[in-house]
Scaffold this motif. Structure first.
Motif, short mmCIF file in Angstrom:
data_model
loop_
_atom_site.label_atom_id
_atom_site.label_comp_id
_atom_site.label_asym_id
_atom_site.label_seq_id
_atom_site.Cartn_x
_atom_site.Cartn_y
_atom_site.Cartn_z
N ILE A 221 65.46 -9.94 47.22
CA ILE A 221 66.10 -10.23 48.50
C ILE A 221 67.52 -9.69 48.47
CG2 ILE A 221 66.95 -12.18 49.87
CD1 ILE A 221 64.36 -13.51 49.06
N THR A 222 67.86 -8.91 49.46
CA THR A 222 69.19 -8.30 49.44
C THR A 222 69.64 -7.93 50.85
OG1 THR A 222 70.50 -6.46 48.53
CG2 THR A 222 68.21 -5.98 49.01
N HIS A 223 70.96 -7.79 51.01
CA HIS A 223 71.48 -7.28 52.28
C HIS A 223 71.83 -5.80 52.11
CE1 HIS A 223 75.04 -7.97 49.86
NE2 HIS A 223 75.65 -7.08 50.63
N ASN A 224 71.63 -5.28 50.88
CA ASN A 224 72.20 -3.99 50.50
C ASN A 224 71.12 -2.91 50.41
OD1 ASN A 224 73.33 -1.86 49.13
ND2 ASN A 224 74.58 -3.16 47.80
N MET A 225 71.14 -1.98 51.35
CA MET A 225 70.15 -0.92 51.37
C MET A 225 70.28 0.00 50.15
SD MET A 225 67.74 -0.50 53.50
CE MET A 225 67.09 -0.90 55.09
N GLY A 226 71.48 0.06 49.56
CA GLY A 226 71.66 0.86 48.35
C GLY A 226 70.83 0.29 47.20
N VAL A 227 70.81 -1.05 47.09
CA VAL A 227 70.00 -1.72 46.06
C VAL A 227 68.52 -1.46 46.32
CG1 VAL A 227 69.32 -4.01 45.22
CG2 VAL A 227 71.73 -3.48 45.54
N VAL A 228 68.13 -1.54 47.59
CA VAL A 228 66.74 -1.28 47.96
C VAL A 228 66.34 0.12 47.51
CG1 VAL A 228 65.21 -0.87 49.95
CG2 VAL A 228 66.68 -2.89 49.90
N ALA A 229 67.20 1.09 47.81
CA ALA A 229 66.90 2.49 47.47
C ALA A 229 66.76 2.66 45.96
CB ALA A 229 68.02 3.39 47.99
N GLU A 230 67.52 1.87 45.22
CA GLU A 230 67.55 1.99 43.76
C GLU A 230 66.22 1.59 43.12
OE1 GLU A 230 69.85 3.47 40.97
OE2 GLU A 230 70.89 2.86 42.78
N PHE A 250 59.72 5.56 50.71
CA PHE A 250 59.93 6.94 51.14
C PHE A 250 59.84 7.05 52.66
CE2 PHE A 250 58.19 7.20 46.81
CZ PHE A 250 59.31 7.73 46.20
N SER A 251 58.83 6.39 53.20
CA SER A 251 58.65 6.42 54.65
C SER A 251 59.85 5.77 55.35
CB SER A 251 57.35 5.69 54.99
OG SER A 251 57.01 5.89 56.31
N LEU A 252 60.32 4.65 54.78
CA LEU A 252 61.42 3.93 55.43
C LEU A 252 62.70 4.77 55.44
CD1 LEU A 252 61.86 0.81 56.46
CD2 LEU A 252 63.50 0.85 54.62
N PHE A 253 62.98 5.45 54.35
CA PHE A 253 64.21 6.22 54.29
C PHE A 253 64.08 7.58 54.98
CE2 PHE A 253 65.53 2.89 51.60
CZ PHE A 253 66.89 3.00 51.39
N ASP A 254 62.90 8.20 54.87
CA ASP A 254 62.75 9.55 55.44
C ASP A 254 62.41 9.51 56.93
OD1 ASP A 254 63.25 10.50 52.97
OD2 ASP A 254 61.17 11.00 52.47
N HIS A 255 61.73 8.44 57.36
CA HIS A 255 61.33 8.34 58.78
C HIS A 255 61.74 6.98 59.32
CE1 HIS A 255 59.04 11.94 58.00
NE2 HIS A 255 58.46 11.35 56.99
N THR A 256 63.00 6.68 59.22
CA THR A 256 63.50 5.39 59.71
C THR A 256 63.22 5.28 61.20
OG1 THR A 256 65.29 5.66 58.14
CG2 THR A 256 65.53 3.90 59.74
N MET A 257 62.70 4.14 61.62
CA MET A 257 62.33 4.01 63.03
C MET A 257 63.15 2.96 63.78
SD MET A 257 58.23 4.42 62.85
CE MET A 257 57.50 5.77 61.93
N HIS A 258 63.24 1.77 63.24
CA HIS A 258 63.88 0.70 64.02
C HIS A 258 65.40 0.91 64.09
CE1 HIS A 258 64.85 -3.24 65.56
NE2 HIS A 258 63.56 -3.43 65.77
N PRO A 259 66.00 0.76 65.28
CA PRO A 259 67.45 0.93 65.38
C PRO A 259 68.24 0.01 64.44
CG PRO A 259 66.47 0.95 67.57
CD PRO A 259 65.37 0.59 66.61
N TYR A 260 67.69 -1.15 64.13
CA TYR A 260 68.38 -2.04 63.20
C TYR A 260 68.40 -1.45 61.79
CZ TYR A 260 69.51 -6.21 60.45
OH TYR A 260 70.10 -7.10 59.58
N THR A 261 67.25 -0.90 61.36
CA THR A 261 67.19 -0.28 60.03
C THR A 261 68.13 0.92 59.98
OG1 THR A 261 64.84 -0.88 60.06
CG2 THR A 261 65.58 0.52 58.25
N THR A 262 68.17 1.67 61.06
CA THR A 262 69.09 2.83 61.11
C THR A 262 70.53 2.35 60.89
OG1 THR A 262 67.63 3.85 62.71
CG2 THR A 262 69.85 4.76 62.55
#
Ligand code: SF4
Length: 338
Positions: A221-230, A250-262
């Motif tokens: 559980i994290t608020h940090n997308m950098g940790v997620v990517a790691e 890979f899909s989330l980072f390469d094809h980000t869809m939701h404006p919140y995730t962006t």
């Protein structure tokens, strides 16, 4: 949920949180902190649950552990651990399950470690209590676990008190304590937030190693997308009690869809950005007691359309195994089936 939401992962699954609702019954109204959330944790891989503070990710974790305190309550849904529904377990059964089959580590280890006992004795005790291990066996396995989480001079550190260790070493002790009984699932709630970036990278690396070498699934559980990517393999993005997007890393980072995730991704510092300002999502997470009509993210969304104020979007499968709760993707494929 839609078919893709319940598809059995390749290696089978350890945990399935199914249509979970955990609400807080306050004197000002009912706050739906977790609102119809479905999450699958496979046997292999690390699953990240990401979002800003107050999005419901920690309450989801506490619901799995059955540690939500009043005025919070699980009102519906299931939490299936190896197929057994934890919401139906008695408090006594849950005490057995916690620490044995599921363990949890928190952001600040000092609040979980007892300052008057050595760290080694605290980890060994967990094994004696939960697994009926003898003292010698518990000690040996604790030292071995200290080594596997990267604690130097493990024998010597067994006899250290929490205050004698750095923040990074204390967090390693907590990971050792969480893993020593070889649980089916480890939930790590912001485990590296209080640490500096070098130590954070080492701890994340260690968690990835443990996941590879042991038969324990990890929910991070994290608020940090950098940790997620790691370290994550699959990601659920939560906002205002709902899953907004879910996909493999890979899909989330390469094809980000939701404006919140962006917006969340825009807040990660990256090399080559040329020192430009990091993107901040405008506005604040809404109060769960007065959620906006329609899409919960609408007041902060730069792509909002008139219909976003009218209807809350379903989760749509906009790519293979890539689900997004946004009207922009309504025509892209299958939506939720209930
Ligand atoms: Fe933005 Fe509308 Fe999508 Fe919500 S549904 S995220 S308001 S575009």
């Amino acid at each position: 949920m839609g078919e893709g939401m319940t598809r059995a992962p390749e290696y089978g699954e350890t945990l399935r949180i199914k249509n979970l609702r955990t609400h807080f019954f306050t004197r000002y109204g009912v706050a739906p902190a977790v609102d119809d959330v479905t999450i699958t944790i496979p046997r292999k891989g690390i699953v990240g649950v990401v979002g800003e503070s107050g999005c419901g990710k920690s309450v989801t974790a506490l619901s799995v552990m059955r540690l939500v305190s009043r005025p919070g309550k699980i009102v519906s849904g299931k939490v299936l651990l190896d197929g057994e529904d934890l919401t139906a377990k008695s408090p006594r059964e849950m005490r057995q399950i916690r620490g044995n089959k599921i363990s949890m580590i928190f952001q600040e280890p000092m609040t979980s470690l007892n300052p008057v006992y050595t760290v080694g004795s605290q980890v060994a005790e967990a094994m004696v209590i939960h697994q009926g291990a003898g003292k010698k066996e518990a000690r040996d396995r604790t030292v071995e676990m200290f080594r596997s989480v990267g604690i130097p001079e493990a024998e010597k550190r067994f006899g250290s008190y929490p205050h004698q260790l750095s923040g990074g070493l204390r967090q390693r002790v907590m990971i050792a304590m969480a893993m020593v009984c070889r649980p089916r699932l480890m939930i790590a709630d912001e485990p590296t937030t209080a640490l500096d970036v070098t130590i954070e990278a080492q701890i994340l690396h260690q968690m990835k190693e443990l996941e590879r070498n042991m038969d324990t699934s990890i929910m991070l559980i994290t608020h940090n997308m950098g940790v997620v990517a790691e370290i994550c393999d699959y990601v659920y993005v939560m906002y205002a009690g709902r899953i907004m997007e879910q996909a493999d890393i890979f899909s989330l980072f390469d094809h980000t869809m939701h404006p919140y995730t962006t917006g969340l991704l825009g807040s990660i510092p990256r090399s080559g950005r040329g020192g430009g300002r990091l993107y901040n999502i405008r506005g604040m997470v809404p109060s769960l007691l007065s959620l906006p009509k329609g899409c919960r993210f609408r007041p902060r969304c730069e792509r909002a359309m008139p219909e976003c104020a009218e209807h809350e979007p379903e989760l749509y499968e906009a790519g293979r195994g890539h689900w997004v709760r946004c009207h922009l993707y309504r025509d892209s494929g299958g939506g939720e089936t209930r």
